[in-house]
Design an enzyme around this catalytic site. Structure first.
Site, PDB file in Angstrom:
ATOM      1  N   LYS A 280       0.813  -1.221   0.000  1.00  0.00           N
ATOM      2  CA  LYS A 280       0.000   0.000   0.000  1.00  0.00           C
ATOM      3  C   LYS A 280       0.841   1.263   0.000  1.00  0.00           C
ATOM      4  O   LYS A 280       0.395   2.311  -0.476  1.00  0.00           O
ATOM      5  CB  LYS A 280      -0.939   0.012   1.213  1.00  0.00           C
TER       6      LYS A 280
ATOM      7  N   GLU B 200      -3.825  -4.991  -7.545  1.00  0.00           N
ATOM      8  CA  GLU B 200      -5.062  -5.595  -7.033  1.00  0.00           C
ATOM      9  C   GLU B 200      -4.982  -5.885  -5.540  1.00  0.00           C
ATOM     10  O   GLU B 200      -5.944  -5.707  -4.806  1.00  0.00           O
ATOM     11  CB  GLU B 200      -5.355  -6.887  -7.798  1.00  0.00           C
TER      12      GLU B 200
ATOM     13  N   GLY C  96      -3.195 -13.859  15.347  1.00  0.00           N
ATOM     14  CA  GLY C  96      -2.374 -13.143  14.386  1.00  0.00           C
ATOM     15  C   GLY C  96      -3.132 -12.141  13.543  1.00  0.00           C
ATOM     16  O   GLY C  96      -2.557 -11.545  12.615  1.00  0.00           O
TER      17      GLY C  96
ATOM     18  N   GLU D  65      -2.124  -6.771  15.590  1.00  0.00           N
ATOM     19  CA  GLU D  65      -0.757  -6.586  16.060  1.00  0.00           C
ATOM     20  C   GLU D  65      -0.760  -6.360  17.574  1.00  0.00           C
ATOM     21  O   GLU D  65      -1.800  -6.128  18.189  1.00  0.00           O
ATOM     22  CB  GLU D  65      -0.134  -5.370  15.359  1.00  0.00           C
TER      23      GLU D  65
ATOM     24  N   ASP E 149      -6.324   1.624   9.264  1.00  0.00           N
ATOM     25  CA  ASP E 149      -6.097   0.714   8.140  1.00  0.00           C
ATOM     26  C   ASP E 149      -7.195   0.847   7.096  1.00  0.00           C
ATOM     27  O   ASP E 149      -6.916   0.945   5.892  1.00  0.00           O
ATOM     28  CB  ASP E 149      -6.028  -0.731   8.650  1.00  0.00           C
TER      29      ASP E 149
ATOM     30  N   LYS F 221      -7.097   2.401   3.045  1.00  0.00           N
ATOM     31  CA  LYS F 221      -7.670   1.709   1.889  1.00  0.00           C
ATOM     32  C   LYS F 221      -8.708   2.569   1.176  1.00  0.00           C
ATOM     33  O   LYS F 221      -8.774   2.591  -0.063  1.00  0.00           O
ATOM     34  CB  LYS F 221      -8.276   0.381   2.337  1.00  0.00           C
TER      35      LYS F 221
ATOM     36  N   GLY G  17      -4.261 -12.943   4.181  1.00  0.00           N
ATOM     37  CA  GLY G  17      -3.820 -14.325   4.014  1.00  0.00           C
ATOM     38  C   GLY G  17      -2.658 -14.393   3.054  1.00  0.00           C
ATOM     39  O   GLY G  17      -2.628 -13.691   2.047  1.00  0.00           O
TER      40      GLY G  17
END
Length: 338
Positions: A125, A149, A206, A209, A220, A224, A321
């Site tokens: 990003k 993407e 996980g 953080e 976050d 985006k 993932g």
């Protein structure tokens, strides 16, 4: 044409991409006519390996698995720019760690490739947030392609859907769940967990953080939204100009009350075309149970795009993932090879 792939960043995502390329070489050639060799892999911690004729991916993956380094293969020396040229790379897959302030080291990698006419796909990003206009101009000037993407919703093809799948539609609004960590937490809270317990479980798995601020305060998702505003609408909306409220003040009682009223609390990120211009926001919203976003639980992502010709189109898929994000890089490379 043989695509010669350079990979910058060989952590979870980069390694997953190498696994896919190793496992599916025959299938990708047969189904998509996508032929390739990986000629350069560079990682800050593991080292650098290069072979202009094609690296033995089986041996490379075995070395990563056994030693977490490239020590079982011949090392390459030189600057990244020098190695990029010597390798004969025609496409760069860039997935180094994100730095939203400077875009580095990814930004330098992208500049090095695009200035030499080497096409790029990235899941990073940072460079897209910091220098999107510069990078797109550099790609156009040098006859290269730039794809990204994986910067939003991992391998779920939101950007391709927006640019190609619904081409011809006017987008009135775009709203969705773009942060899997907070959606996981809200799902747990809807099951009765307190905020602290939901956060602790997200951290243990996980998803979050040790410092969860970026997720729970909505940063976050705001990044985006800012990126989507630029990519899809050509609008410059800095992250600090995105209306932003996180989930830290949401209580199980509020969630329970919403459930009684036939709603689900979700942290939604969106862009809406309004009379005053494009509005960008991140906020907890009580979503009607009949809406597709209300049923999105766990760490999944989903987004609803409101259009003139198709009405509402909802896209659901993983937002994170290692293999899922590796797929984003692969999909971009296949599209760019055509």
């Amino acid at each position: 044409m043989i695509n010669k792939i350079a990979l910058a960043g060989c952590g979870n995502v980069g390694t997953a991409l190498l696994e896919i390329l190793h496992d599916k070489k025959d299938e990708l050639k047969e189904k998509y006519g996508f032929e390739y060799e990986v000629v350069l892999v560079s990682d800050l911690m593991k080292g650098v390996v290069m072979d202009a004729e094609g690296i033995d991916l089986g041996a490379l993956l075995a070395s990563i698995d056994e030693t977490h380094t490239f020590e079982k293969l011949p090392r390459a020396e030189g600057t990244f720019e020098e190695l990029l040229v010597r390798s004969g790379a025609t496409v760069l897959a860039e997935c180094t760690p994100t730095n939203l302030k400077t875009g580095e080291p990814g930004l330098s990698h992208l500049r090095a490739a695009l200035s030499r006419g080497i096409s790029v796909t990235t899941t990073n990003k940072g460079p897209i947030a910091v220098a999107f206009d510069e990078l797109t101009a550099l790609a156009e000037k040098n006859g290269a392609k730039l794809s990204y993407e994986g910067v939003v919703m991992s391998g779920t093809p939101l950007i391709d859907m927006m640019k190609n799948g619904i081409a011809g539609c006017s987008v009135l609004k775009l709203e969705g769940i773009l942060n899997g960590t907070t959606n996981f937490m809200l799902t747990k809270m809807a099951e009765g967990a307190e905020y602290g317990a939901a956060l602790a479980e997200a951290q243990s798995l996980g998803y979050a953080e040790a410092d969860p601020t970026g997720d729970v305060e909505g940063w976050d998702a705001a990044v985006k939204v800012s990126i989507l505003a630029k990519i899809l609408f050509g609008a410059d909306i800095p992250v600090d100009k995105v209306e932003r409220t996180g989930i830290t003040k949401i209580t199980p009682a509020q969630i329970e009350e919403a459930k009684k009223n036939g709603r689900a609390v979700k942290l939604l990120a969106g862009l809406a075309n309004e009379k005053g211009g494009l509005r960008a926001y991140v906020a907890p919203v009580e979503v009607e149970a009949s809406h597709p976003l209300a049923s999105i639980n766990g760490a999944a992502n989903a987004i609803t795009v409101s259009t003139d010709n198709l009405g509402d189109v909802t896209l659901i898929g993983p937002g994170a993932g290692r293999r899922e994000t590796g797929q984003a890089l692969l999909g971009d490379m296949i599209r760019m090879s055509r």
